[in-house]
Design an enzyme around this catalytic site. Structure first.
Site, PDB file in Angstrom:
ATOM      1  N   SER A 260       0.849  -1.186   0.000  1.00 35.75           N
ATOM      2  CA  SER A 260       0.000   0.000   0.000  1.00 35.75           C
ATOM      3  C   SER A 260       0.882   1.232   0.000  1.00 35.75           C
ATOM      4  O   SER A 260       2.072   1.161   0.258  1.00 35.75           O
ATOM      5  CB  SER A 260      -0.904   0.001   1.227  1.00 35.75           C
ATOM      6  OG  SER A 260      -0.154   0.373   2.367  1.00 35.75           O
ATOM      7  N   LYS A 261       0.263   2.375  -0.270  1.00 34.60           N
ATOM      8  CA  LYS A 261       1.068   3.576  -0.412  1.00 34.60           C
ATOM      9  C   LYS A 261       1.774   3.962   0.886  1.00 34.60           C
ATOM     10  O   LYS A 261       2.817   4.585   0.877  1.00 34.60           O
ATOM     11  CB  LYS A 261       0.208   4.738  -0.924  1.00 34.60           C
ATOM     12  CG  LYS A 261      -0.821   5.243   0.067  1.00 34.60           C
ATOM     13  CD  LYS A 261      -1.474   6.500  -0.473  1.00 34.60           C
ATOM     14  CE  LYS A 261      -2.476   7.058   0.524  1.00 34.60           C
ATOM     15  NZ  LYS A 261      -3.135   8.264   0.052  1.00 34.60           N
ATOM     16  N   ARG A 262       1.205   3.555   2.006  1.00 34.28           N
ATOM     17  CA  ARG A 262       1.824   3.881   3.287  1.00 34.28           C
ATOM     18  C   ARG A 262       3.143   3.128   3.491  1.00 34.28           C
ATOM     19  O   ARG A 262       3.981   3.524   4.285  1.00 34.28           O
ATOM     20  CB  ARG A 262       0.888   3.562   4.447  1.00 34.28           C
ATOM     21  CG  ARG A 262      -0.489   4.208   4.301  1.00 34.28           C
ATOM     22  CD  ARG A 262      -1.141   4.464   5.646  1.00 34.28           C
ATOM     23  NE  ARG A 262      -1.216   5.871   5.970  1.00 34.28           N
ATOM     24  CZ  ARG A 262      -0.534   6.467   6.954  1.00 34.28           C
ATOM     25  NH1 ARG A 262       0.264   5.773   7.703  1.00 34.28           N
ATOM     26  NH2 ARG A 262      -0.662   7.753   7.185  1.00 34.28           N
ATOM     27  N   ASP A 263       3.280   2.014   2.773  1.00 34.52           N
ATOM     28  CA  ASP A 263       4.499   1.218   2.931  1.00 34.52           C
ATOM     29  C   ASP A 263       5.726   1.950   2.435  1.00 34.52           C
ATOM     30  O   ASP A 263       6.841   1.678   2.862  1.00 34.52           O
ATOM     31  CB  ASP A 263       4.369  -0.115   2.183  1.00 34.52           C
ATOM     32  CG  ASP A 263       3.314  -1.001   2.811  1.00 34.52           C
ATOM     33  OD1 ASP A 263       3.247  -1.026   4.055  1.00 34.52           O
ATOM     34  OD2 ASP A 263       2.563  -1.645   2.073  1.00 34.52           O
TER      35      ASP A 263
END
Length: 504
Positions: A260-263
């Site tokens: 995910s983009k948070r990763d």
RNA sequence: GGCCCGUUCGUCUAGGGGUUAGGACGUUAGAUUUUCAUUCUAGAAACAGGGGUUCGAUUCCCCUACGGGCUACCA
């Protein structure tokens, strides 16, 4: 198979685009181009509450950077438009109503809040064949009452009526035969209370209307495939149903779910192609472009995440990928993203690219670091000299800034312990000897340097490193005499004297 | 929980009834490079477990375990 291959990527403009999406685009594109087919971009903006300004433009920017061209889409136009679902709104209700008339769908008047309540109270609550008889819908409310409710404008949705006991089977081009039991899937909403279709309705109607031949989408769509299969059947379009391919997911490096983009922030690598700033939240997500990837390296890396051509070849350009792409070589299992390998692909592409091709990409990174007014011919030579030691584009600054500005700090630990007056004298004399000569070649410089060393009875090896530190500032960079030639005699002498002061 | 998908070195993967299970990234050691990088050579490193089927399973089947996805009037 339909005569013409037509595939689509259908993003919802709810944010940036992450590499899982880009890979889906890439596989769609490679497949289409391999079969001389068309690649369509359709914007699925049916959820107006999640719309994010700029998302569509962003997707186009990413496509452009990747070198992927769209044949039909919101910008390109085409014979099957409009390509934005919000602009097709009026057409979906008719299809949903058809399903109601045929008994494959029904009106439901339950509000979101009521259903939310049910979910709170009843464990594993689902709107399905077992619960729909207890809910407020056209299956339980008398016909006349339903009519008047609708006439009065009572908010309602249209739901598919899943059969109670039917095996829904289909063939997936990657996974083979897959079957779901109809009783296990719920009565999905087809048309929302705001009149917009849900994904399930819109995707089927539009894929049909746009004559899509093959659907490539992420594996997360597998569980809703039976809804779509049934819809194709209920509409009477079964013969024209596209072939399905559910792509494996790109997973987090630590094996805990899909990437995910948070990763990106968590692991320190980009997950979006280009920097993205969410217009609603202001959150910024770093891109591969800004991290210093070249598009060839990025595409190559993505293509190999789940696909290979069956040989040991790892480096492919877009043309080769198109020529060699085939579905049966797509791996079934999800792939953990490995940033180290991604960087390796980039390094390979930097090494393989010509300086001319690299120049416009390198320049912004130098400018960003304050190196301006660059002469292109000079930069070209510099790039050629250092590209093999660069993995990411910002490395060009690290590896080549001394070609533009004299070092102000020197790795004196590498020099001072062995520094002495003899060496100091050597460099003064060397500078003196080359002073009046113009355009000395690297080889000529080297000869003068070595002859002088011999004359003074000094070891060349003990002088080379100090010379490098003088010109570069540290223990790195290309051949030291090549550097001297490139920066020129005047600058070389200038740097020698500067350093001599610092080494005292 | 239910349903679905998956499982070969740490990672990406090739292979497929009999192989020294191959490659790449990373890693280790060495060579080259009077710096660093490149390049080259070598090394360590894998068939999740249990049952079948079979003369023989890593490969085929089943079960288990593990991983993942879905389970919204989101896509």
């Amino acid at each position: 198979m339909k005569d013409k291959v037509r595939v689509r990527f259908a993003p919802s403009p709810t944010g940036g685009l992450h590499i899982g999406g880009v890979r889906t685009i890439l596989f769609n594109y490679l497949f289409a181009k391999h079969h001389n087919g068309e690649f369509i971009l359709r914007i699925e903006d049916t959820d107006q509450t999640r719309f994010v300004q700029g998302a569509e433009d962003y997707i186009y920017s990413c496509l452009k950077w990747c070198g992927i061209t769209v044949d039909e889409g919101t910008r390109e136009g085409g014979n099957y438009g409009p390509y934005r679902q919000s602009e097709r709104k009026s057409l979906y209700r008719e299809y949903a109503e058809k399903l109601v008339a045929a008994g494959h769908a029904y009106y439901a008047f339950d509000t979101s809040e009521e259903l939310e309540c049910k979910r709170q109270v009843i464990e594993n609550f689902r709107y399905d064949h077992s619960s729909r008889k207890q809910l407020r819908n056209s299956l339980t409310i008398p016909h006349e009452a339903v009519e008047s409710l609708i006439r009065e404008g009572a908010p309602h949705v249209i739901r598919i009526k899943m059969p109670e006991d039917e095996q829904v089977a289909f063939h997936d081009m990657i996974r083979g035969d897959i079957a779901f039991h109809s009783s296990e899937v719920d009565d999905k909403v087809l048309l929302k209370a705001d009149g917009m279709p849900t994904y399930h309705l819109a995707v089927v109607v539009d894929d049909y209307l746009m004559k899509i031949s093959h659907v490539f989408r992420g594996e997360e769509w597998l569980p809703s495939a039976p809804v779509h299969i049934l819809l194709w059947k209920y509409f009477g379009w079964a013969d024209e149903m596209p072939k399905w391919a559910h792509l494996p997911l790109i997973l987090k490096p630590d094996g805990n779910g899909k990437l995910s983009k948070r990763d990106g922030e968590r692991f320190g690598f980009p997950v979006f192609p280009i920097n993205w700033v969410d217009a609603n939240t202001g959150n910024k997500t770093e891109g591969f472009v800004e991290a210093g990837f070249v598009p060839e390296g990025f595409i190559n890396m993505l293509a190999m995440l789940g696909w290979n051509d069956g040989t040991d070849q790892e480096i492919f350009n877009m043309e080769e990928l198109i020529a060699k792409f085939s579905l049966d070589r797509i791996h079934k299992a999800g792939a953990k993203f490995d940033y180290e390998k991604a960087k390796w692909y980039n390094a390979e592409w930097i090494k393989a690219s010509s300086a001319g091709h690299l120049l416009p990409q390198v320049k912004p990174f130098l400018n960003h670091k304050g190196i301006n007014n660059i002469d292109d011919a000079y930069l070209l030579d510099v790039i050629e000299m250092v590209k093999e030691r660069c993995v990411l584009l910002p490395d060009f600054y690290e590896q080549a800034s001394f070609f533009f500005t004299a070092p102000v700090h020197w790795d004196s630990n590498a020099v001072k312990p062995k520094w002495n007056t003899g060496k100091d004298a050597f460099f003064r004399e060397f500078a003196d000897q080359i002073k009046d000569k113009n355009d000395l070649s690297s080889a000529a410089l080297e000869t003068i340097f070595k002859d002088l060393a011999t004359e003074k009875g000094m070891k060349v090896g003990e002088l080379m490193l100090p010379f490098r530190i003088m010109l570069v500032g540290g223990k790195f960079g290309p051949q030291v005499f090549d550097i001297a030639e490139k920066i020129g005699i005047t600058e070389t002498i200038h740097r020698i004297h500067n350093a001599l002061e610092a080494f005292k």
